[in-house]
Scaffold this active site. Structure first.
Site, mmCIF file in Angstrom:
data_model
loop_
_atom_site.group_PDB
_atom_site.id
_atom_site.type_symbol
_atom_site.label_atom_id
_atom_site.label_comp_id
_atom_site.label_asym_id
_atom_site.label_seq_id
_atom_site.Cartn_x
_atom_site.Cartn_y
_atom_site.Cartn_z
ATOM 1 N N LYS A 105 0.840 -1.206 0.000
ATOM 2 C CA LYS A 105 0.000 0.000 0.000
ATOM 3 C C LYS A 105 0.874 1.255 0.000
ATOM 4 O O LYS A 105 0.605 2.207 -0.726
ATOM 5 C CB LYS A 105 -0.934 0.000 1.218
ATOM 6 C CG LYS A 105 -2.043 -1.030 1.120
ATOM 7 C CD LYS A 105 -3.071 -0.888 2.224
ATOM 8 C CE LYS A 105 -2.546 -1.288 3.574
ATOM 9 N NZ LYS A 105 -2.280 -2.717 3.738
ATOM 10 N N CYS A 189 -11.813 1.371 16.565
ATOM 11 C CA CYS A 189 -10.640 0.504 16.380
ATOM 12 C C CYS A 189 -9.729 0.399 17.595
ATOM 13 O O CYS A 189 -9.051 -0.607 17.735
ATOM 14 C CB CYS A 189 -9.844 0.905 15.144
ATOM 15 S SG CYS A 189 -9.133 2.540 15.183
ATOM 16 N N MET A 190 -9.657 1.396 18.456
ATOM 17 C CA MET A 190 -8.692 1.260 19.551
ATOM 18 C C MET A 190 -9.165 1.808 20.893
ATOM 19 O O MET A 190 -8.369 1.939 21.820
ATOM 20 C CB MET A 190 -7.345 1.855 19.157
ATOM 21 C CG MET A 190 -7.366 3.249 18.562
ATOM 22 S SD MET A 190 -7.119 4.524 19.748
ATOM 23 C CE MET A 190 -8.634 5.327 19.964
ATOM 24 N N MET A 385 -7.033 -4.847 16.359
ATOM 25 C CA MET A 385 -8.506 -4.942 16.351
ATOM 26 C C MET A 385 -9.041 -6.253 16.943
ATOM 27 O O MET A 385 -10.137 -6.285 17.473
ATOM 28 C CB MET A 385 -9.045 -4.824 14.926
ATOM 29 C CG MET A 385 -8.464 -3.734 14.099
ATOM 30 S SD MET A 385 -8.895 -2.119 14.702
ATOM 31 C CE MET A 385 -8.113 -1.128 13.430
ATOM 32 N N GLY A 422 -4.618 1.130 13.808
ATOM 33 C CA GLY A 422 -4.847 0.933 12.383
ATOM 34 C C GLY A 422 -4.767 2.208 11.576
ATOM 35 O O GLY A 422 -4.726 2.162 10.349
ATOM 36 N N GLN A 423 -4.750 3.359 12.241
ATOM 37 C CA GLN A 423 -4.774 4.629 11.522
ATOM 38 C C GLN A 423 -3.539 5.466 11.872
ATOM 39 O O GLN A 423 -2.967 5.317 12.956
ATOM 40 C CB GLN A 423 -6.031 5.411 11.887
ATOM 41 C CG GLN A 423 -7.317 4.661 11.532
ATOM 42 C CD GLN A 423 -8.545 5.505 11.797
ATOM 43 O OE1 GLN A 423 -8.964 6.277 10.948
ATOM 44 N NE2 GLN A 423 -9.123 5.363 12.966
#
Lengths: 845, 79
Positions: A105, A189-190, A385, A422-423
């Protein structure tokens, strides 16, 4: 790597491409340099690595640094720009996070700017259709909607919002509008990691760092698949394996994945088995006398709470639960218990019983416990996650900390728990700036009188301006937005930035899809591409993205990272921060009292060196300057309270990020912190203490070891729904696919979602590979192709569906039950059935 | 036409020379001197499909543990 396609997007062409030799040479230089720097950093353990070469030279291409746009790893890329276009991407060998490596990515990150369908003009929905309007009109409409909605307005930000964007949004809502209905997609997510850290250490965010990956003897992956989700971190581990180093990899989860291929041991567990596994480790360590007595006696306390509202009580603990309830020991803080109580409680979790709960063999539970019992090993735990998206997410986070604390596997390089995000700025923006319904910047809380007063003083607003009651968390905000006003739905307008809740919320039909039909609800969406959320929007604001704007973000290891704008956004697209500023200014002009500080000035007033106001609400003025520095420096003092001292902006300009706390050691000289709460590295730990959890909830520098009982999941398999579904991500796509599906190579490599199923479960149902089936939950159904024996395989009784595909939005079917403390939804345990179709190609029913 | 700078990470227990021979014979690859068990190389391919095939060929080699990306330059779709 790439697949032939029409030019939906692409790096724009360099002129004079007969210089192919130059490009080849540059590529070889980059690859050779990367191989060399990997070897150098491997041997030098990063501390004395030799100087690394500069970015490759390609005629006319100007290179600048930026963190990658995607996950929480925080890789740095070198961005090659020519003619106001991004034309090349290289891994940044100056960056210790990725040492020049990129994942697939990151490799294509430049292409995300150039999708053919970029949003380039503001649009207002009229008679059901989005029609172009001017920015002046768009800003005015947004401001009036915010004003009219009052406390019925919600701002929904993101773990992809930059720190200045989050700070401006936070200040607008809490200091300007006296409105705490601000939350962020990181809730999805967190959030359970946050509550886990706070309840264990008294303060949020990992104490350890990615350096542990080079130092651990054992790597435990709790429901985590870094080979696909954090591939560069995984490469750091695999590089050690390639060098012949022994790293014992333990993979715990409900699926065999690409990560499992490299694992020494795979604990295949029943969904929801993780709490049982961790309790078994604690039981074995206690029973076998393997508690690290020195560490525990000096640095830990024991704690428990009665079961949280909404969760069923395990019968065995009813008596104890009642005792705790009498002591008012609910909530995130719980109550102190003594070691004897803890040992009595944990006595129930024999390996045999935990094996039944988790379906992990007793021998494996004992083998895992034996690793923790060995003080000579260095053990790193990673999770993301799989642990956080859990109705017992806070509890499971506590349990991972527990097993490290009780065994003393804590605080040495390679020896500790490290949660992943995740971000790119779930930590920097959401957790540190505090863009959450209950939070204020720098770890402060709206419910804390002193914290509110402190923020009011810093923001120069009257006492009492900040509301004390937490606003709506994400699920509640959208529930109240989606619910008709006549039925008590008291959120009438929501502004969404840098995220796509129309696809990422659980149970989306219930939580957001219904909004479109309600004329008295108004949805504003700042976006870069058309999405499931813009489909529902009344007002769409075209946004700049990544290197089209300045930014500062914070990754999973407390590393704050900065970049400058490198290219112009397309058409009328404008920075999210500017959009917030412009609407704030319009609110001020419309007479909203909250937009004035105590002196009557606009809340976001910026003065030039002559004391004259800078008209930052005007796009040309904003674009011609770099106001990120102003807002970051305004925010920076907030970070001192919880010892999260972020580095000065100008230092971040020079560096590839710095890990807080960053302290000034002598005038102009700063140092970062790799291991927090550890005397050798953390400047806030007193001399001789060795370890000090100086934000301890017990007020004595101790971390808390929690008793957390196993609890059944909210939804369990039953006759009608016999399989357990989890949703998640894939290597090629990032979250809802908004960006990566515009990259043809990635879109072609992984064109659509699928149902991953165990081959024996499929055989039992007569289902073959590629066949279209219907997946049914209590919330609806969806047709999906089955993928058997692919890159991953769930254990029997479990299925997996990626959520990146807008055409097949699986979150329409997921459960919206939440963790009682973190309010994070559980995307990993929805009971389903899988039905064959009359036509297995999916054409008819 | 994509040009990629890659680094192959090799299994510690696999012999190096058969792989290096195969890489040298491959018409679309240009390799540099290995650094320990890492092989820097350039893949220069005529189009995206071809590029994917080369990538797949590399990944399928038993000696290859992982393929790391150092640089991508791809103007083929706008050329």
């Amino acid at each position: 790597m790439t697949i032939d396609s029409k030019p939906l997007n692409a790096f724009p062409a360099l002129p004079e491409m007969d210089r192919r030799e130059v490009v080849r040479f540059a590529a070889l230089t980059a690859a050779t340099g990367l191989a060399g720097s990997l070897a150098a950093s491997a041997s030098a353990q990063q501390t004395d690595a030799p100087p690394r070469p500069e970015a490759p030279e390609i005629d006319g291409v100007e290179w600048n640094k930026a963190p990658c746009r995607f996950c929480g790893t925080g890789c740095h890329v070198m961005v090659g720009v020519k003619g106001n276009k991004v034309v090349a991407i290289a891994g940044d060998r100056e960056a210790d996070v990725n040492k020049g490596l990129l994942c697939v990515k990151g490799y294509h990150v430049g292409s995300i700017l150039y999708g053919a369908d970029r949003l380039t003009e503001p649009m207002l929905r009229k008679n059901g259709k989005l029609e172009k309007i001017s920015w002046e009109e768009a800003v005015d409409i947004a401001a009036r909607k915010v004003m009219d909605a009052g406390q019925g307005f919600g701002l929904y930000l993101s773990g992809q919002s930059t720190i200045p964007e989050g700070y401006i949004g936070q200040k607008l809502m809490k200091a300007g509008l006296s409105n705490n209905h601000i939350d962020a997609n990181a809730r999805l997510c967190m959030a359970s990691a946050v509550t886990g850290f706070i309840s264990t250490y008294g303060v949020d965010e990992p104490a350890s760092c990615f350096d542990d990956l080079e130092n651990c003897d054992v790597l435990i992956l709790w429901g985590n698949n870094p080979a696909e989700m954090h591939p560069v971190l995984w490469s750091r581990v695999i590089d050690r394996v390639a060098r012949g180093e022994k790293v014992k990899i333990i993979d715990i989860g409900t699926r065999r994945t690409r990560t499992t291929e490299h694992a020494d041991m795979h604990l295949s567990m029943q969904a929801n088995g993780d709490l049982a596994i961790a309790n078994a480790i604690l039981h074995i360590l206690v029973k076998e006398g393997k508690v690290n007595e020195e560490f525990v006696s000096k640095h830990c306390s024991f704690r428990a709470s009665h079961n949280a509202e909404g969760l069923s009580h395990p019968l065995v603990h009813d008596e104890f639960t009642a005792r705790l309830a009498e002591r008012g020991a609910g909530g995130l803080k719980g109550t102190a218990i003594d070691r004897k109580d803890f040992e009595e409680l944990i006595d129930y979790y024999t390996p045999e019983r935990c094996s039944e709960m988790s379906e992990v063999p007793v021998e494996q539970l004992r083998e895992l416990a034996a690793l923790f019992a060995d003080p000579t090993l260095r053990i790193t735990s990673l999770w993301c996650m799989g642990v956080n998206q859990h109705t017992a997410g806070t509890a499971m986070n506590n349990m991972i900390h527990n097993v490290h604390l009780i065994s003393g596997h804590w605080g040495r390089p390679g020896d500790g728990p490290q949660s992943l995000t995740g971000q790119p700025s779930a930590c920097g923006t959401v957790r540190e700036v505090g863009t959450l319904a209950h939070a204020l910047p720098g770890g402060r809380l709206v419910a804390n009188d002193g914290h509110r007063a402190d923020c009011e003083a810093r923001w120069n607003v009257p006492a009492g301006r900040i509301a004390s009651k937490p606003g709506y968390h994400t699920v509640k905000m959208f529930e109240q937005f989606s619910k008709p006003t006549s039925e008590g739905g008291d959120i009438s307008a929501v502004w969404v930035q840098v995220t796509n809740p129309g696809q990422s919320l659980p149970n989306t039909k219930k939580l957001i899809n219904g909004v479109k039909a309600q004329s008295d609800k108004f949805l504003i969406v700042s976006e870069v591409y058309p999405t499931a959320t813009t489909e529902l929007a009344d007002l769409v604001l075209p946004a700049a993205m990544w290197v089209e704007k300045d930014g500062v973000v914070g990754n999973s290891e407390r590393r704050t990272q900065q970049w400058f704008r490198m290219v112009d956004p397309p058409g009328q697209a404008r920075d999210d921060a500017w959009q917030l500023i412009a609407v704030s200014r319009r609110l001020f002009e419309l007479g909203h009292a909250g937009l004035r500080d105590k002196d009557g000035n606009w809340l976001f007033q910026q003065l030039d060196e002559n004391g004259q106001e800078i008209e930052i609400w005007k796009w040309d003025v904003w674009k011609a300057n770099h106001f990120d520095r102003n807002f970051f420096e305004e925010y920076r003092p907030f970070t001192v309270l919880k010892h999260k001292n972020v580095a000065p902006y100008d230092l971040l300009v020079e560096k590839r990020g710095m890990r807080w706390p960053v302290v000034e050691t002598s005038p102009g000289e700063y140092r970062e912190t790799r291991w927090r709460f550890v005397e050798e590295d953390d400047p806030f730990v007193g001399e001789g203490a060795r370890f000090a959890f100086y934000h301890s909830t017990s007020g004595d520098d101790r971390a808390q070891i929690w008793f957390r009982p196993w609890e059944p999941s909210q939804e369990t398999c039953e006759d009608e729904f016999p399989l357990m579904m989890s949703t998640g991500r894939v290597l090629e796509h990032w979250h809802t696919g908004t960006m990566t599906r515009r990259v043809p190579e990635l879109a072609r490599a992984m064109p659509g979602t699928y149902l991953e199923m165990n081959r024996k479960d499929a055989a039992d149902r007569g289902i073959s590979n590629g066949e279209m089936v219907r997946v049914v939950t209590k919330r609806g159904s969806m047709k999906l192709p089955v993928w058997l024996g692919g890159r991953a395989e769930p254990r029997r009784g479990h299925v997996f569906v990626p959520f990146f595909d807008e055409a097949q939005p699986i979150n329409e079917l997921t459960l919206d039950a939440i963790d009682p403390y973190s309010k994070q939804p559980d995307y990993k345990k929805s009971a389903v059935r899988v039905e064959r179709l009359a036509d297995p190609k999916g054409g008819t029913q | 036409m994509p040009v990629s700078g890659l680094v192959l990470l090799l299994h510690p227990d696999q012999p190096l020379s058969p792989l290096l021979d195969a890489l040298e014979r491959h018409p679309d690859l240009m390799i540099a001197e290995p650094v320990e068990r890492r092989v820097p190389l350039v893949a220069d391919t005529r189009d995206a499909q071809h590029d994917k095939e080369v990538w797949g060929w590399l990944r399928a080699r038993p000696e290859v543990l992982d393929v790391a990306v150092a640089l991508i330059h791809d103007d083929s779709r706008n050329a």
